[in-house]
Motif scaffolding. Sequence first.
Motif, short mmCIF file in Angstrom:
data_model
loop_
_atom_site.label_atom_id
_atom_site.label_comp_id
_atom_site.label_asym_id
_atom_site.label_seq_id
_atom_site.Cartn_x
_atom_site.Cartn_y
_atom_site.Cartn_z
N LEU A 53 0.83 -1.17 -0.12
CA LEU A 53 0.15 -0.06 0.13
C LEU A 53 0.87 1.13 0.01
CD1 LEU A 53 -2.83 -1.18 2.54
CD2 LEU A 53 -3.06 -1.08 0.08
N LYS A 54 1.87 1.35 0.74
CA LYS A 54 2.70 2.19 0.67
C LYS A 54 3.62 2.52 -0.62
CE LYS A 54 3.93 2.61 5.84
NZ LYS A 54 4.99 2.42 6.70
N ALA A 55 3.64 1.42 -1.31
CA ALA A 55 4.31 1.63 -2.56
C ALA A 55 3.36 2.03 -3.64
CB ALA A 55 4.69 0.23 -3.23
N MET A 56 2.15 2.26 -3.46
CA MET A 56 1.17 2.75 -4.47
C MET A 56 1.43 4.14 -4.92
SD MET A 56 -2.42 1.25 -2.90
CE MET A 56 -3.59 2.32 -3.78
N MET B 66 -4.32 13.09 -7.78
CA MET B 66 -5.20 12.19 -7.16
C MET B 66 -6.57 12.78 -6.79
SD MET B 66 -3.96 9.03 -7.11
CE MET B 66 -2.99 9.76 -8.40
N LEU B 67 -6.27 14.11 -6.42
CA LEU B 67 -7.73 14.91 -6.01
C LEU B 67 -8.27 15.25 -7.42
CD1 LEU B 67 -9.08 16.47 -3.94
CD2 LEU B 67 -7.39 18.44 -4.30
N SER B 68 -7.71 15.43 -8.55
CA SER B 68 -8.29 15.54 -9.73
C SER B 68 -9.30 14.35 -10.10
CB SER B 68 -7.15 15.83 -10.94
OG SER B 68 -7.78 15.82 -12.08
N ILE C 154 -12.45 6.49 -7.28
CA ILE C 154 -12.50 7.49 -6.04
C ILE C 154 -11.84 6.89 -4.92
CG2 ILE C 154 -14.20 8.69 -4.77
CD1 ILE C 154 -15.79 9.03 -7.14
N PHE C 155 -12.20 5.65 -4.64
CA PHE C 155 -11.73 4.78 -3.31
C PHE C 155 -10.22 4.67 -3.24
CE2 PHE C 155 -10.35 0.72 -1.39
CZ PHE C 155 -10.70 1.13 -0.23
N ILE D 99 -3.98 9.15 -1.30
CA ILE D 99 -3.63 10.52 -0.56
C ILE D 99 -3.54 10.14 0.90
CG2 ILE D 99 -4.82 12.41 0.07
CD1 ILE D 99 -6.21 12.64 -2.60
N TYR D 100 -4.40 9.25 1.39
CA TYR D 100 -4.04 8.89 2.54
C TYR D 100 -2.46 8.27 3.05
CZ TYR D 100 -4.11 5.89 7.26
OH TYR D 100 -3.79 5.63 8.28
N PHE D 101 -2.02 7.59 2.17
CA PHE D 101 -0.48 7.03 2.50
C PHE D 101 0.41 8.08 2.10
CE2 PHE D 101 -2.47 2.91 2.53
CZ PHE D 101 -1.72 2.37 3.63
#
Length: 496
Positions: A222-225, A396-398, A433-434, A440-442
């Motif tokens: 997940l951190k590599a995303m 990501m926001l876009s 979206i998910f 963004i969270y990571f």
Amino acid sequence: MGKGVKYKKMDKSYFESRELKRHAGVWSLWALGVGAVISGHFSGWNLGLASGGWGGMFVATCIVAIMYVGLTQSVAEMSPALPHTGGAYSFARSAMGPWGGFFTGLVENLEFILTPAVIVFFLSNYMQGIFETAPEMLPFWWFGFYTIFTLLNIVGVELSFRFTVALTLLALGCLGIFWASSIGSTDFMTYALDIKAGPDGTAEHLPGGGGSLFPMGWEGALKAMPFAVWLFLAIEQLPLAAEESVDPKKDMPKGLTYGIITLIISAFLILWLNASIPLGSYALSQSGEPLLDGFKVLYGDNIAKLLALVASIGLLASFHTIIFAFGRQIYSLSRAGYFPVILSLTHSKRKTPYTALILGSLIGFTVLMVTKFLAGNESEVFVGGALLNIAVFSAMLSYILQCGSFLLLRKDKPNLERPYVSPFGKLGAWTTIFLASVIIYFQLQDQSYRTAVFISIGYLIIGLVYFGLKGRHRLILSPEEEFAMEHEAKKAIVKN
């Protein structure tokens, strides 16, 4: 007309001085999409190996590829339905009104201005090494590249697209040579699996390989995303060429679909082969030029400078195509009055948005100069950290805003003519979206990313304050605005 906004209807001469020229077919659009991304296959993605090991990076790439398939198919549905050069701003304007359109355009503007600045920074470092110029000469390299490629984009859309196709094919050719050359030297177990988790959880070298696929566990994947994003970032720029496409209703979905298929194939080949040759995953995770280092392993250091020139082609391709993108993005927001209208003027003969191109390049160059002045010898850390991460955050926001627009258009405008319908529908948009929210969270878990996010938020707040005080009173009935308002009027009639 939209709450709290004022429009002005312009005469024919206003739009005549802002005309674009149709030229691009399917393969020009394909090259524009692939070319914008391809530098991420040359470098950048490899840093994710330190976060999750080879297996973690593989899973991250799979997840991010799914996100981009959902995104590109959602965009492929919206673009021919709203075939204007505004791209993300155009989609959001029709779905969320003027405020939503401006905010989405502002977010995408941040991504497209900073991404080429990051690319030209690393491209100039290549040139410095090849031609052995002094570090003080770096700003001259930046200025030179910005000048040459801005002029190429101003000279004409035909030349610009021909150059895009040529550079994209050359970049893919470089990757193809690497793939073919490396197959005979691969040893996956020994080299790709040579990372282990140290006592503090960070990546360490495992001599002889044979380690775990997931040395940092599933959390490492997940951190590599955010790093896997570089294998696909910027393909979403393609709809900005809608008004320069010969037949956007047919060609835009094909260009997006063929582009994402090409990038997925290339992404998994480079991940497998670059890590499986004697260089190894650990050395690759610390490299600033992973493809170049791979070529050196295969062909030796004696032709290193020639190989560095080859490896710079991917950076050139992305730099050129994203300059095209920010030119059209600034142009569309300016033509509608969100940005000062002078920025939407097009050349009287060549029909290219020269003022938007010049301003975008000047801002990118200024950002690099300010970074050099403030960060000094730490410029590379800041560009590779904060600036690069601002581009990822704004992207990501876009994506969240674009897929939100897709869902709202499906809900509020079910009768909108859709020449192409996404096979993944609402599920594809919700998945994007998910996953963009997870990335963004990571990003926020890492201090350097967190700094980038706060810088981005500051820029967006300034933009919204400007729009609230001035911009919303100066809007113009451009094609994007008229289209949105016509459908708003039809919806109101249906309700009554």
